[in-house]
Design an enzyme around this catalytic site. Structure first.
Site, PDB file in Angstrom:
ATOM      1  N   SER A 141       4.689   9.239  11.618  1.00  0.00           N
ATOM      2  CA  SER A 141       4.655   7.804  11.539  1.00  0.00           C
ATOM      3  C   SER A 141       4.378   6.968  10.850  1.00  0.00           C
ATOM      4  CB  SER A 141       3.902   7.849  12.878  1.00  0.00           C
ATOM      5  OG  SER A 141       3.953   6.799  13.673  1.00  0.00           O
ATOM      6  N   TYR A 156      11.356  -0.455  14.625  1.00  0.00           N
ATOM      7  CA  TYR A 156      10.115   1.014  13.800  1.00  0.00           C
ATOM      8  C   TYR A 156       9.151   0.613  14.256  1.00  0.00           C
ATOM      9  CZ  TYR A 156       8.428   3.141   9.863  1.00  0.00           C
ATOM     10  OH  TYR A 156       8.052   3.496   8.679  1.00  0.00           O
ATOM     11  N   LYS A 160       7.511   4.311  16.018  1.00  0.00           N
ATOM     12  CA  LYS A 160       6.560   4.896  14.943  1.00  0.00           C
ATOM     13  C   LYS A 160       5.371   5.282  16.093  1.00  0.00           C
ATOM     14  CE  LYS A 160       8.332   5.836  10.919  1.00  0.00           C
ATOM     15  NZ  LYS A 160       8.366   7.680  11.075  1.00  0.00           N
TER      16      LYS A 160
HETATM   17  N1  LIG Z   1       7.672   4.551   2.820  1.00  0.00           N
HETATM   18  C1  LIG Z   1       6.473   3.707   3.051  1.00  0.00           C
HETATM   19  O1  LIG Z   1       6.504   3.188   2.582  1.00  0.00           O
HETATM   20  C2  LIG Z   1       6.521   4.475   4.501  1.00  0.00           C
HETATM   21  C3  LIG Z   1       5.695   4.181   5.474  1.00  0.00           C
HETATM   22  C4  LIG Z   1       5.021   4.317   6.534  1.00  0.00           C
HETATM   23  C5  LIG Z   1       6.289   5.511   6.760  1.00  0.00           C
HETATM   24  N2  LIG Z   1       7.056   6.191   6.067  1.00  0.00           N
HETATM   25  C6  LIG Z   1       8.454   7.021   6.336  1.00  0.00           C
HETATM   26  O2  LIG Z   1       8.294   8.172   5.964  1.00  0.00           O
HETATM   27  C7  LIG Z   1       9.236   9.119   6.329  1.00  0.00           C
HETATM   28  C8  LIG Z   1       9.410   8.816   4.637  1.00  0.00           C
HETATM   29  O3  LIG Z   1      10.477   7.813   4.540  1.00  0.00           O
HETATM   30  P1  LIG Z   1      10.658   8.209   2.902  1.00  0.00           P
HETATM   31  O4  LIG Z   1       9.709   6.441   2.380  1.00  0.00           O
HETATM   32  O5  LIG Z   1      10.218   9.501   1.958  1.00  0.00           O
HETATM   33  O6  LIG Z   1      11.806   7.434   2.457  1.00  0.00           O
HETATM   34  P2  LIG Z   1      13.281   7.941   1.509  1.00  0.00           P
HETATM   35  O7  LIG Z   1      12.380   8.192  -0.051  1.00  0.00           O
HETATM   36  O8  LIG Z   1      14.120   7.104   2.104  1.00  0.00           O
HETATM   37  O9  LIG Z   1      13.255   9.368   2.396  1.00  0.00           O
HETATM   38  C9  LIG Z   1      13.776   9.367   3.220  1.00  0.00           C
HETATM   39  C10 LIG Z   1      13.942  10.864   3.853  1.00  0.00           C
HETATM   40  O10 LIG Z   1      14.845  11.336   4.690  1.00  0.00           O
HETATM   41  C11 LIG Z   1      16.227  11.845   4.452  1.00  0.00           C
HETATM   42  N3  LIG Z   1      17.171  10.844   5.818  1.00  0.00           N
HETATM   43  C12 LIG Z   1      16.645   9.487   6.598  1.00  0.00           C
HETATM   44  N4  LIG Z   1      17.885   9.564   6.934  1.00  0.00           N
HETATM   45  C13 LIG Z   1      18.686  10.683   7.551  1.00  0.00           C
HETATM   46  C14 LIG Z   1      19.748  11.696   8.746  1.00  0.00           C
HETATM   47  N5  LIG Z   1      20.519  10.623   9.339  1.00  0.00           N
HETATM   48  N6  LIG Z   1      19.329  12.655   8.250  1.00  0.00           N
HETATM   49  C15 LIG Z   1      18.716  13.438   8.165  1.00  0.00           C
HETATM   50  N7  LIG Z   1      17.807  13.026   6.999  1.00  0.00           N
HETATM   51  C16 LIG Z   1      18.061  11.926   7.095  1.00  0.00           C
HETATM   52  C17 LIG Z   1      16.637  11.206   3.426  1.00  0.00           C
HETATM   53  O11 LIG Z   1      17.715  12.043   2.913  1.00  0.00           O
HETATM   54  P3  LIG Z   1      19.309  11.619   3.045  1.00  0.00           P
HETATM   55  O12 LIG Z   1      19.524  10.529   2.216  1.00  0.00           O
HETATM   56  O13 LIG Z   1      19.534  12.745   1.593  1.00  0.00           O
HETATM   57  O14 LIG Z   1      20.120  12.419   4.502  1.00  0.00           O
HETATM   58  C18 LIG Z   1      14.920  11.523   2.840  1.00  0.00           C
HETATM   59  O15 LIG Z   1      15.287  12.840   2.461  1.00  0.00           O
HETATM   60  C19 LIG Z   1      10.286   8.157   7.194  1.00  0.00           C
HETATM   61  O16 LIG Z   1       9.936   9.079   8.469  1.00  0.00           O
HETATM   62  C20 LIG Z   1       9.281   6.647   7.106  1.00  0.00           C
HETATM   63  O17 LIG Z   1       9.423   5.746   7.839  1.00  0.00           O
HETATM   64  C21 LIG Z   1       7.610   5.599   4.569  1.00  0.00           C
END
Ligand SMILES: NC(=O)c1ccc[n+]([C@@H]2O[C@H](COP(=O)([O-])OP(=O)(O)OC[C@H]3O[C@@H](n4cnc5c(N)ncnc54)[C@H](OP(=O)(O)O)[C@@H]3O)[C@@H](O)[C@H]2O)c1
Length: 277
Positions: A141, A156, A160
């Site tokens: 989340s 978003y 979440k």
């Molecule tokens: N980074 C932050 O600041 C933050 C903060 C709070 C929560 N989050 C949450 O953490 C989670 C991971 O995000 P992250 O920060 O690691 O971002 P990221 O580095 O952009 O990674 C996102 C991942 O999701 C995959 N993805 C996106 N769309 C997809 C789809 N349609 N089907 C299958 N896979 C998909 C991408 O792979 P492909 O592009 O290869 O498909 C990638 O592996 C998310 O749910 C995000 O909302 C992130």
């Protein structure tokens, strides 16, 4: 924690927090199923983890915004007699802009990935966990799921917030079993997230203490899941923000979100005028 003999399925494992989960579980001995769209990335990661830790890794390239994807993943694994002990629903992205600026197919694809795929993957793999009386389910989340809504990235926060409540419901249903259900609520985390949603320039103006590396976020989440903590917020700054959102009188919290929304609207207007130029 040693997960030898267990298999962890991680969605969104090709980058960021998902990749960090894959590295952490492999280091703790778990075999892996890695899911995302970019197969080349998943293959490179799987080779590195096999070499480093001697674990088994299966790669499944799938677009989880396709409603048929979760069932197809389940069927492919079931056909090979594979069971999933640990499920990390993590794949995600942000859809920038005002709600009215993005068309419905974009919002629908967002909800399909960020809400439905999490719910459906859980529905697919939970029965096996219940049969074996052991399982770990982590829904990734965000702090945004625990704070009031604000302008921009409209769905978003609601998506979440759903995941927090969903993790709590599954935890309540699994109380007294060997299954732990939890929601990980990170704040700003170094990953590709802000490059994909084109907010890198904006967030890079924020102070460094607001950011965490993905590895400690994930280590904390794995440990919290093991201890049966249903909602886990990593890092002192993020904990403070969540505490503040709860402790402040509603009118103060609303005023803070209003300030943030005003900043977003100003940024959005500047971007629109650059595009118009
Ligand atoms: N980074 C932050 O600041 C933050 C903060 C709070 C929560 N989050 C949450 O953490 C989670 C991971 O995000 P992250 O920060 O690691 O971002 P990221 O580095 O952009 O990674 C996102 C991942 O999701 C995959 N993805 C996106 N769309 C997809 C789809 N349609 N089907 C299958 N896979 C998909 C991408 O792979 P492909 O592009 O290869 O498909 C990638 O592996 C998310 O749910 C995000 O909302 C992130």
């Amino acid at each position: 924690m040693n997960y030898q003999g267990k298999t962890a399925l991680i969605t969104g494992a090709s980058a960021g927090i998902g990749e960090a989960f894959a590295r952490a579980y492999a280091a703790k001995g778990a075999d892996l199923v890695l899911v995302a769209r970019r197969e080349d990335r998943l293959r490179a990661l799987s080779e590195a983890l096999r070499d480093a830790h001697g674990v088994g890794v299966r790669v499944i390239a799938a677009d989880l915004s396709d409603p048929a994807a979760p069932q197809a993943i389940f069927d492919a694994l079931a056909a090979d007699g594979m069971r999933i002990d640990i499920l990390v629903n993590n794949a995600g992205f942000g859809l920038p802009g005002f709600y009215h600026e993005n068309d419905w197919p974009a919002h629908r694809a967002f909800l399909e990935l960020m809400v439905n795929s999490y719910a459906q993957m859980t529905r697919a793999f939970l029965p096996g966990m219940r049969q074996r009386n052991w399982g770990r389910i982590i829904q990734v989340s965000s702090v945004a799921g625990l704070t009031p809504g604000s302008a921009g990235h409209t769905l978003y926060g609601p998506a979440k917030a759903f995941l927090v409540s969903f993790a709590q419901s599954i935890a309540a249903e699994c109380d007294g079993t060997g299954i732990r259900s939890s929601a990980l609520c990170p704040g700003f985390t170094y990953s590709e997230f802000h490059d994909v949603n084109e907010t890198r320039a904006l967030v890079s103006q924020l102070p460094k203490y607001m950011f965490m590396e993905a590895a400690p976020v994930v280590e904390g989440a794995i440990e919290a899941a093991e201890r049966g903590r249903v909602v886990f917020v990593p890092g002192a700054w993020n904990k403070f923000i969540v505490w503040l959102a709860k402790a402040l009188p509603r009118s103060w919290a609303a005023a803070m979100m209003k300030g943030q929304s005003r900043q977003f609207r100003r940024h959005n207007d500047e971007k629109s005028s650059i595009r118009a130029d």
